[in-house]
Design an enzyme around this catalytic site. Structure first.
Site, PDB file in Angstrom:
ATOM      1  N   THR A  41       4.810  14.398   2.682  1.00 36.61           N
ATOM      2  CA  THR A  41       5.936  14.989   1.961  1.00 36.61           C
ATOM      3  C   THR A  41       5.625  15.179   0.477  1.00 36.61           C
ATOM      4  O   THR A  41       6.450  15.692  -0.270  1.00 36.61           O
ATOM      5  CB  THR A  41       7.184  14.110   2.111  1.00 36.61           C
ATOM      6  N   HIS A  46       1.591   7.162  -2.329  1.00 39.46           N
ATOM      7  CA  HIS A  46       2.091   6.352  -3.437  1.00 39.46           C
ATOM      8  C   HIS A  46       1.911   4.875  -3.117  1.00 39.46           C
ATOM      9  O   HIS A  46       1.355   4.510  -2.069  1.00 39.46           O
ATOM     10  CB  HIS A  46       3.548   6.688  -3.758  1.00 39.46           C
ATOM     11  N   HIS A  49       2.702   3.387   0.277  1.00 44.10           N
ATOM     12  CA  HIS A  49       1.681   3.611   1.308  1.00 44.10           C
ATOM     13  C   HIS A  49       0.503   2.649   1.147  1.00 44.10           C
ATOM     14  O   HIS A  49      -0.190   2.330   2.119  1.00 44.10           O
ATOM     15  CB  HIS A  49       1.136   5.046   1.216  1.00 44.10           C
ATOM     16  N   LYS A  83      17.207   7.503   3.725  1.00 37.23           N
ATOM     17  CA  LYS A  83      17.623   8.633   2.893  1.00 37.23           C
ATOM     18  C   LYS A  83      19.132   8.843   2.985  1.00 37.23           C
ATOM     19  O   LYS A  83      19.708   8.776   4.075  1.00 37.23           O
ATOM     20  CB  LYS A  83      16.905   9.918   3.337  1.00 37.23           C
ATOM     21  N   ARG A  87      16.122  15.536   3.689  1.00 31.67           N
ATOM     22  CA  ARG A  87      14.944  15.872   2.899  1.00 31.67           C
ATOM     23  C   ARG A  87      14.837  17.379   2.713  1.00 31.67           C
ATOM     24  O   ARG A  87      15.237  18.148   3.588  1.00 31.67           O
ATOM     25  CB  ARG A  87      13.672  15.368   3.602  1.00 31.67           C
ATOM     26  N   GLN A 172       8.715  11.112  16.865  1.00 30.54           N
ATOM     27  CA  GLN A 172       7.839   9.982  16.552  1.00 30.54           C
ATOM     28  C   GLN A 172       7.505   9.194  17.810  1.00 30.54           C
ATOM     29  O   GLN A 172       6.371   8.737  17.981  1.00 30.54           O
ATOM     30  CB  GLN A 172       8.485   9.075  15.505  1.00 30.54           C
ATOM     31  N   ASP A 193      11.513  -0.157   7.678  1.00 30.95           N
ATOM     32  CA  ASP A 193      12.502   0.906   7.847  1.00 30.95           C
ATOM     33  C   ASP A 193      12.193   1.789   9.057  1.00 30.95           C
ATOM     34  O   ASP A 193      13.007   2.636   9.438  1.00 30.95           O
ATOM     35  CB  ASP A 193      12.600   1.762   6.580  1.00 30.95           C
ATOM     36  N   LYS A 228      12.808  -2.129  -4.779  1.00 29.03           N
ATOM     37  CA  LYS A 228      11.544  -1.500  -4.403  1.00 29.03           C
ATOM     38  C   LYS A 228      10.612  -1.425  -5.601  1.00 29.03           C
ATOM     39  O   LYS A 228      11.018  -1.038  -6.691  1.00 29.03           O
ATOM     40  CB  LYS A 228      11.789  -0.089  -3.864  1.00 29.03           C
ATOM     41  N   LYS A 231       8.218   2.153  -8.899  1.00 27.91           N
ATOM     42  CA  LYS A 231       8.920   3.165  -9.676  1.00 27.91           C
ATOM     43  C   LYS A 231       8.621   2.956 -11.165  1.00 27.91           C
ATOM     44  O   LYS A 231       8.728   1.849 -11.675  1.00 27.91           O
ATOM     45  CB  LYS A 231      10.440   3.081  -9.449  1.00 27.91           C
ATOM     46  N   THR A 232       8.239   4.038 -11.846  1.00 27.79           N
ATOM     47  CA  THR A 232       7.956   3.989 -13.268  1.00 27.79           C
ATOM     48  C   THR A 232       8.888   4.953 -13.995  1.00 27.79           C
ATOM     49  O   THR A 232       9.649   5.683 -13.362  1.00 27.79           O
ATOM     50  CB  THR A 232       6.502   4.406 -13.564  1.00 27.79           C
TER      51      THR A 232
END
Length: 408
Positions: A41, A46, A49, A83, A87, A172, A193, A228, A231-232
């Site tokens: 996606t 990131h 992963h 989500k 998406r 899936q 999740d 989580k 995140k920056t």
């Protein structure tokens, strides 16, 4: 350690698993083929992963065979898990580009030689399916009532769940079935999740093939407060050096909160657990030494030893321990702009260390911006040639964000 299960448990990866005793025995006595799916996606993996890649690497080191499944087919639909909204749909061309980017990053963690690992794209089978045939072969095994109790769907019912996304679990599950048939894959791994989707796949294999299949989820990468990680201020912490520089990547781990150090060392490095525990329990200010080890080890895994050394040197340069300033993140500025004079807000926007002039004004008003070590007090301050000794200027935002401007 008796098996990879013991390694994963000791390091804190495992969250849930199906058929606990048979699965533990399987991992101890046999070499299995397992898979983790990654929907492309974005054009880079990131840090979320990264934890999954570490699990795959531990499994491969124990002799098991990973399948890195690129979800170019499932990305056409979009996973509703976690989500609040649907998406954004992407074109096949964008998805394929992202998939190619993923493939390069997998190779840094897994050994694909001599069939030791497999990389496959689920668009190979999903995009060629006949929908009616798929419904008749697969859809009959799924209860709508049961699906609606799954967390990945239940959380979306109030805001609206599209029928497009409702198909995701079936797709899936079909991936797991296809990988079982083609490669003898018997275990699906994933973040917690994905638990509902993983159960669906294992159940489908039992119903269609009369065979046992297993699922195992691992903890999501969170802080000690349950938030989580990754995140920056600039967004996600990417594994691509072009999206998150090795220096910024290093600094993220160097500056994490003290209670998170031991957990991150266990999950995101291959350091022995005795060393992880020793570093994680260093008292007071000494915990900073553990953070340096964490930052170096994680950066080395993602970007290589040379980049990790440069990032470490750059960080030490800024905090008075010597080193090389050339490794600090930088942005070029045409010399004529310095000749003409450039406002501090325009310079910060040019360097992309603020998102807007409003943000810049707030930072300056709060005393959070310095130029060459001098605090900026005027939001209209102009910078000229004299402010670029040796053709360079050092911007600092807050306590931790440093950025060089280099005249070209």
């Amino acid at each position: 350690m008796g098996s990879v299960y013991d390694v994963l448990m000791e390091r804190g990866y495992i969250k849930q698993m199906t058929h606990q005793e048979p699965l533990i025995e399987l991992l101890e006595k046999e070499k299995v083929t397992f898979y983790i799916g990654f929907d492309p996606t974005a054009d880079s993996l990131h840090v979320g992963h990264f934890l999954q890649l570490m699990v795959m690497a531990h499994m491969q080191r124990a002799g098991h065979r990973p399948i890195a499944l690129i979800g170019a087919g499932t990305a056409m639909v979009g996973d509703p898990s976690g989500k609040t909204d649907m998406r954004k749909l992407m074109t096949r061309e964008i998805i394929q580009h992202n998939a190619e980017c993923f493939k390069k990053q997998f190779s840094a963690f897994l050994d694909f030689s001599e069939d030791k690992a497999i990389m496959v794209d689920n668009s190979e089978w999903l995009l060629e399916l006949n929908y009616v045939d798929f419904l008749r072969e697969i859809g009959i095994y799924f209860s709508v009532n049961r699906m609606l109790t799954a967390e990945c769907y239940k959380n979306r019912l109030e805001k609206g769940l599209t029928f497009l996304e409702f198909n995701y679990m079936l797709m899936q599950a079909y991936d797991f079935l296809e990988l079982y048939r083609k490669y003898g894959c018997t275990i699906q791994l994933g973040g917690d999740d994905q638990w509902s989707n993983i159960l669906a796949g294992a159940d489908l294999i039992r119903r269609k093939e009369g065979a046992e299949a297993y699922g195992l989820t691992f903890t999501l990468l969170t802080t000690s407060e349950g938030k989580k990680m990754g995140k920056t201020e600039a967004g996600a912490l990417w594994l691509d050096a072009e999206k998150t520089s090795p220096y910024d990547f290093y600094q993220y781990w160097r500056n994490i909160n003290d209670p998170d150090v031991e957990n991150c060392l266990a999950l995101l490095t291959f350091l022995p657990m005795e060393e992880v525990r020793r570093l994680g329990r260093l008292p007071g200010e000494q915990i900073n030494e553990a953070k340096k080890v964490l930052a170096y080890e994680v950066t080395k895994l993602i970007h290589g030893e040379e980049a990790a050394i440069k990032a470490k040197d750059a960080a030490e340069s800024l905090f008075g321990a010597g080193g090389n300033f050339d490794n600090i993140p930088s942005t070029n500025l045409p010399s004529e702009r310095a000749h003409q004079g450039i406002g501090i807000l325009d310079l910060m926007l040019h360097a992309q260390i603020i998102a807007s002039k409003g943000e810049g004004r707030r930072l300056i008003t709060q005393g959070g911006v310095t130029v060459n070590g001098v605090k900026v007090t005027d939001v209209y301050q102009m910078l000229e040639d004299k402010d670029f000794p040796n053709g360079k200027l050092m911007l600092k935002k807050g306590k931790k964000v440093y950025h060089q401007i280099i005249l070209k």
